[in-house]
Write an enzyme that holds these catalytic residues in place. Structure first.
Site, PDB file in Angstrom:
ATOM      1  N   ASP A   1      30.860  50.111  44.784  1.00 54.95           N
ATOM      2  CA  ASP A   1      31.908  49.967  43.729  1.00 54.95           C
ATOM      3  C   ASP A   1      31.242  49.406  42.555  1.00 54.95           C
ATOM      4  OD1 ASP A   1      34.457  48.827  42.818  1.00 54.95           O
ATOM      5  OD2 ASP A   1      35.295  48.756  44.971  1.00 54.95           O
TER       6      ASP A   1
ATOM      7  N   HIS B   1      44.227  45.281  44.569  1.00 53.64           N
ATOM      8  CA  HIS B   1      42.928  46.039  44.992  1.00 53.64           C
ATOM      9  C   HIS B   1      41.791  45.411  44.615  1.00 53.64           C
ATOM     10  CE1 HIS B   1      42.288  48.211  40.754  1.00 53.64           C
ATOM     11  NE2 HIS B   1      42.743  46.844  40.659  1.00 53.64           N
TER      12      HIS B   1
ATOM     13  N   ASP C   1      34.359  53.070  46.563  1.00 46.31           N
ATOM     14  CA  ASP C   1      35.474  53.301  45.455  1.00 46.31           C
ATOM     15  C   ASP C   1      34.690  54.489  44.526  1.00 46.31           C
ATOM     16  OD1 ASP C   1      36.683  52.940  42.937  1.00 46.31           O
ATOM     17  OD2 ASP C   1      37.268  50.807  43.546  1.00 46.31           O
TER      18      ASP C   1
ATOM     19  N   ASP D   1      34.939  54.593  41.304  1.00 48.60           N
ATOM     20  CA  ASP D   1      34.372  54.201  40.313  1.00 48.60           C
ATOM     21  C   ASP D   1      33.138  53.594  40.229  1.00 48.60           C
ATOM     22  OD1 ASP D   1      34.428  51.478  40.854  1.00 48.60           O
ATOM     23  OD2 ASP D   1      36.281  50.996  40.176  1.00 48.60           O
TER      24      ASP D   1
ATOM     25  N   GLU E   1      40.571  55.463  45.235  1.00 46.48           N
ATOM     26  CA  GLU E   1      40.741  55.350  43.774  1.00 46.48           C
ATOM     27  C   GLU E   1      40.767  56.508  43.027  1.00 46.48           C
ATOM     28  OE1 GLU E   1      41.876  52.582  42.198  1.00 46.48           O
ATOM     29  OE2 GLU E   1      41.438  50.966  43.521  1.00 46.48           O
TER      30      GLU E   1
END
Ligand SMILES: [Mn+2]
Length: 327
Positions: A141, A158, A250, A252, A295
């Site tokens: 993440d 989150h 995640d 991202d 996500e």
């Protein structure tokens, strides 16, 4: 071609895709569409091609908990130092997802949970730890997601899942998260490592330091290279080399060049290959035993290319984790 990778915990190669179309843990509509897009992109067929028997669970189906933020009545909970957004709907949805992950894990089937926003991480960690109390976690993440109700600048849930799975600041929780007390095992600080961090809140930095959590930021990836970082992370959280590893991924964590359609993009992230290497390397140990991919938000794509890239990256993480190799 069937995978040559072994999965120590799943000799029968059964995986359940747990669809978690959920977005109330943050404020962008569209992330609840992630599971539908990943499945439409061929996620299930891709895993079958790798030799897995694939089933699907939809714990939020017909629950009304999968609505975008614009369609739910917004709730801000404030009590003393505690502040969070939409605790009722987040608490109800995460409990349902927890029950499903728990039952899949107890059946000795690989739980692959697809979000949805990362609030569902509290469900997947608690559910998997219920079946495997010695499990360890890699949290991939840009963010640490370890805020407590008194540290979060936004109150978006989150950003809380790791702290909830650890039971931090239990007295500050909204009652809707009481279900976490039923989980058999709390996540311990020495059983989680981060890779890819580059946007950590001030209060989170204090928590990471005080608890001595293994946190490999992009600085460490630059300094040591991704292979060494994965090796260091695994030796910290899984010193015996025998515990099951849960990866909560995640999208991202990857640089926004590769996953632009996500709610909180931060530049300076993992390259596509670094991102795939992490899951390939853990799979290669034989200990990979649970995976979340969260996500992906198709509504934030400004072009079809952005949408395709983000969804394709999500599917690529799943395939690389479940045995696809480059040669
Ligand atoms: Mn996250």
């Amino acid at each position: 071609m069937e995978t040559q990778v072994n999965y120590n915990f799943y000799p029968n190669k059964e995986v359940t895709i747990i669809s978690a179309p959920f977005s109330a843990g943050q404020r962008n509509g569209g992330v609840e569409k992630g599971p539908k897009y990943l499945l439409k992109h061929g996620l299930k067929e891709d895993l079958e091609a790798l030799g897995w028997k694939v089933s699907l669970e939809e714990p939020l189906k017909d629950s009304g908990l999968d609505l975008p933020p614009s369609e739910i009545s917004q709730e801000i909970f404030e009590a003393g130092n505690s502040r969070m957004r939409n605790p009722t709907i987040v608490g109800q949805a995460t409990e349902k997802i927890f029950e499903t992950v728990k039952s899949v894990a107890h059946k000795k089937v690989f739980p692959l949970t697809i979000g949805g926003d990362h609030a569902i991480g509290m469900s997947t960690l608690a559910g998997f730890l219920d079946a495997y109390p010695d499990a360890c976690v890699l949290w991939i993440d840009a963010h640490a997601d370890i805020n407590t109700p008194d540290t979060s600048p936004s109150g978006n849930l989150h950003g809380f899942p790791v702290s909830f799975a650890m039971g931090l600041k239990r007295d500050l929780w909204h009652k809707q998260f009481d279900w976490l007390d039923n989980a058999r095992t709390k996540l311990l600080a020495n059983r989680i490592a981060y890779i890819g961090l580059r946007d950590v809140d001030a209060g989170e930095k204090v928590i990471l330091r005080e608890l001595g959590i293994a946190a490999y930021s992009m600085y460490h990836v630059d300094k040591y290279g991704i292979a060494k970082v994965v090796e260091m992370a695994l030796s910290k959280i899984n010193p015996s080399g025998k515990s099951p590893v849960h990866i909560s991924y995640d999208v991202d964590a990857l640089d926004p060049l590769f996953t632009p359609a996500t709610g909180t993009p931060v530049r300076g992230g993992l390259t596509f290959r670094e991102g795939m290497y992490i899951v390939e390397a853990v799979a290669e140990t034989g200990n990979l035993a649970a995976l979340d991919i969260v996500e992906c938000n198709p509504d934030l794509a400004i072009s079809n290319v952005h949408e395709f890239d983000t969804i394709a990256a999500g599917c690529a993480i799943a395939k690389s984790a479940l045995g696809e190799t480059l040669v």
